[in-house]
Design a protein around this motif. Sequence first.
Motif, short mmCIF file in Angstrom:
data_model
loop_
_atom_site.label_atom_id
_atom_site.label_comp_id
_atom_site.label_asym_id
_atom_site.label_seq_id
_atom_site.Cartn_x
_atom_site.Cartn_y
_atom_site.Cartn_z
N ALA A 175 72.86 45.70 50.54
CA ALA A 175 71.82 44.73 50.83
C ALA A 175 70.49 45.13 50.19
N ALA A 176 70.18 46.44 50.24
CA ALA A 176 68.95 46.93 49.63
C ALA A 176 68.97 46.72 48.13
N GLU A 177 70.13 46.99 47.52
CA GLU A 177 70.26 46.79 46.07
C GLU A 177 70.11 45.32 45.70
N GLU A 178 70.69 44.44 46.53
CA GLU A 178 70.56 43.00 46.25
C GLU A 178 69.11 42.55 46.37
N ALA A 179 68.41 43.05 47.41
CA ALA A 179 67.00 42.69 47.58
C ALA A 179 66.17 43.16 46.40
N ALA A 180 66.45 44.38 45.95
CA ALA A 180 65.72 44.91 44.79
C ALA A 180 66.02 44.08 43.55
N GLY A 181 67.28 43.67 43.41
CA GLY A 181 67.66 42.85 42.27
C GLY A 181 66.97 41.50 42.29
N VAL A 182 66.91 40.88 43.47
CA VAL A 182 66.22 39.58 43.60
C VAL A 182 64.75 39.73 43.27
N SER A 183 64.12 40.79 43.78
CA SER A 183 62.70 41.03 43.50
C SER A 183 62.47 41.24 42.02
N SER A 184 63.34 42.02 41.39
CA SER A 184 63.21 42.27 39.95
C SER A 184 63.39 40.99 39.15
N LEU A 185 64.33 40.14 39.58
CA LEU A 185 64.55 38.86 38.89
C LEU A 185 63.32 37.96 39.02
N ALA A 186 62.73 37.93 40.23
CA ALA A 186 61.54 37.11 40.45
C ALA A 186 60.40 37.56 39.57
N VAL A 187 60.19 38.87 39.49
CA VAL A 187 59.12 39.41 38.63
C VAL A 187 59.41 39.07 37.17
N GLY A 188 60.66 39.18 36.77
CA GLY A 188 61.03 38.86 35.40
C GLY A 188 60.78 37.41 35.04
N LEU A 189 61.13 36.51 35.96
CA LEU A 189 60.90 35.08 35.72
C LEU A 189 59.41 34.77 35.66
N ASP A 190 58.65 35.35 36.58
CA ASP A 190 57.19 35.14 36.57
C ASP A 190 56.58 35.66 35.28
N THR A 191 57.04 36.82 34.84
CA THR A 191 56.52 37.41 33.60
C THR A 191 56.82 36.52 32.40
N LEU A 192 58.05 36.01 32.35
CA LEU A 192 58.44 35.13 31.26
C LEU A 192 57.59 33.87 31.26
N TRP A 193 57.39 33.28 32.44
CA TRP A 193 56.61 32.05 32.55
C TRP A 193 55.17 32.27 32.10
N VAL A 194 54.54 33.36 32.54
CA VAL A 194 53.14 33.62 32.16
C VAL A 194 53.05 33.91 30.67
N MET A 195 54.06 34.58 30.11
CA MET A 195 54.05 34.83 28.67
C MET A 195 54.16 33.53 27.90
N VAL A 196 55.04 32.64 28.33
CA VAL A 196 55.15 31.32 27.69
C VAL A 196 53.83 30.56 27.82
N ALA A 197 53.22 30.62 29.00
CA ALA A 197 51.95 29.93 29.21
C ALA A 197 50.87 30.49 28.30
N ALA A 198 50.83 31.82 28.13
CA ALA A 198 49.85 32.44 27.25
C ALA A 198 50.02 31.96 25.81
N VAL A 199 51.27 31.85 25.36
CA VAL A 199 51.54 31.36 24.02
C VAL A 199 51.10 29.90 23.88
N LEU A 200 51.34 29.09 24.91
CA LEU A 200 50.91 27.69 24.88
C LEU A 200 49.39 27.58 24.77
N VAL A 201 48.68 28.43 25.51
CA VAL A 201 47.22 28.39 25.46
C VAL A 201 46.73 28.86 24.09
N LEU A 202 47.33 29.90 23.53
CA LEU A 202 46.97 30.33 22.19
C LEU A 202 47.27 29.25 21.15
N PHE A 203 48.35 28.50 21.39
CA PHE A 203 48.71 27.41 20.48
C PHE A 203 47.64 26.33 20.46
N MET A 204 46.82 26.26 21.49
CA MET A 204 45.74 25.29 21.51
C MET A 204 44.76 25.48 20.36
#
Length: 472
Positions: free
Chosen positions: A30-59
């Motif tokens: 259960a602890a490993e699954e929770a850590a995995g979910v947390s890591s996935l959430a951070v990864g998705l947030d990081t990807l989204w903010v990186m995409v957003a940064a590229v979109l803003v630079l594209f402006m």
Amino acid sequence: MKQCHSLVRKAIAGASAVCFGSLLPLKAMAAEEAAGVSSLAVGLDTLWVMVAAVLVLFMQAGFVLLETGSTRMKNAGHIAGKTVITVGLCSLVFWFAGYGLIFGESGNSFIGWGQFMFAPAASDSLPPAVFFLFQLAFAAVSLSIAWGGFAERAKLSVYVLFTLLFSILVYPVVAHWIWGGGWLGEHGKQDFAGSTVVHLTGAMAALAATILLKPRLGKYNRDGSANEIPGHNQVYTTLGVCFLWIGWFGFNAGSTLSVGDGFFAFVAMNTQIAAGASALSAMAVSWIRHKRADIPVILNGYLAGLVAITASCAFVEPWAAILIGGIAGGLVFVSAQWLERRRIDDPISALSVHGAAGIWGTLSTGFLASPELASKVGVGQGGWLYTGSLEQLWVQFYGVVAAGGYAFALSFLCLYAIKKWFGLRVTPQEEMEGLDLSEHGSYGYPEHIRTTNDEIAAHRTSPSIGGFRTEP
């Protein structure tokens, strides 16, 4: 009897060992699954903010096309080139000092301090490096807005010098006040993605430049009447607006910094419908005033709606987003006409699109912010329509005055110093030739210039062209 109790205790101990021993692996899993979910959430947030940064630079591509299309052909290459130069310089200055002056933890309510020459550290949440890139893109946009007040008459060296000063003395201070833990943020000023921080700050710098540089040659007659100086390519202008429009989803929706609850989609929806309402409003005003659907007016209306909703996109319901956009579309037209009558030459309409609409967008949450959404974002409170209180509107008002006043005053002082020491404006001869030639030694459209020169030469040497006699 004792033996019986002893046997029972042994049995219970054995059963407990078996049961708890089997539970330990389950807890670990259960602890490993929770850590995995947390890591996935951070990864998705990081990807989204990186995409957003590229979109803003594209402006920046949008700014190049918008400014180039809205001005004359003889300055096209200069406008494109100075954008690349200044964004590159802004990136280095932001790394060296700008980020630390906004988010440095050793600062105070007026200015941040620390994290100079930014070096990202490890983090269990959103990586600092991606947040740095996102914030850098915002600083570059504010700087590009300022260039609207310099267009077609400023020296290239002025762009370089002002980039240094703006990126250290102007933008970081306003950004810290609202986003970096400064006094306006502590007071609850609502500016989700930067109607004040980015757009009004850039517009006030543009206003200072416009005042000090004075109007372009031929813009105004001696009686004060204005001459239209149309841009050379409405297709470029339209494409520029489209690129900015796409990049704005990184600007507004990206400011959620996460994807977990899908709130970024709500912000994106508000952004789009506000822009649509503003474009239609601007077209209606143009039709009423000029009896035609003026393309530049419609495009400015679209941008004004995007600017206005930038502060309020996370704080208002969809119906309010449409209202905010609709008012912005009419406001940008009225503002541009008012500035023209006062002989303020604003070739890109930066003061109206980013200044007037930025002020309205910031003030709008004081009227229309939903208490539930304000609570969700965690900034300020509901607006007057919901609470009957003017407290949030008051915070928004003095925030606009303080931030806008500071940005204008510091920009004016910086540009005044540059004017006294180095000069701001090219010579009249250079301005008439175009900044492509005078500042860079080549034309943005060399084929056109060559053709024109050939036609002039033919006109001078030929006794007759097209059936008409010509003067020698």
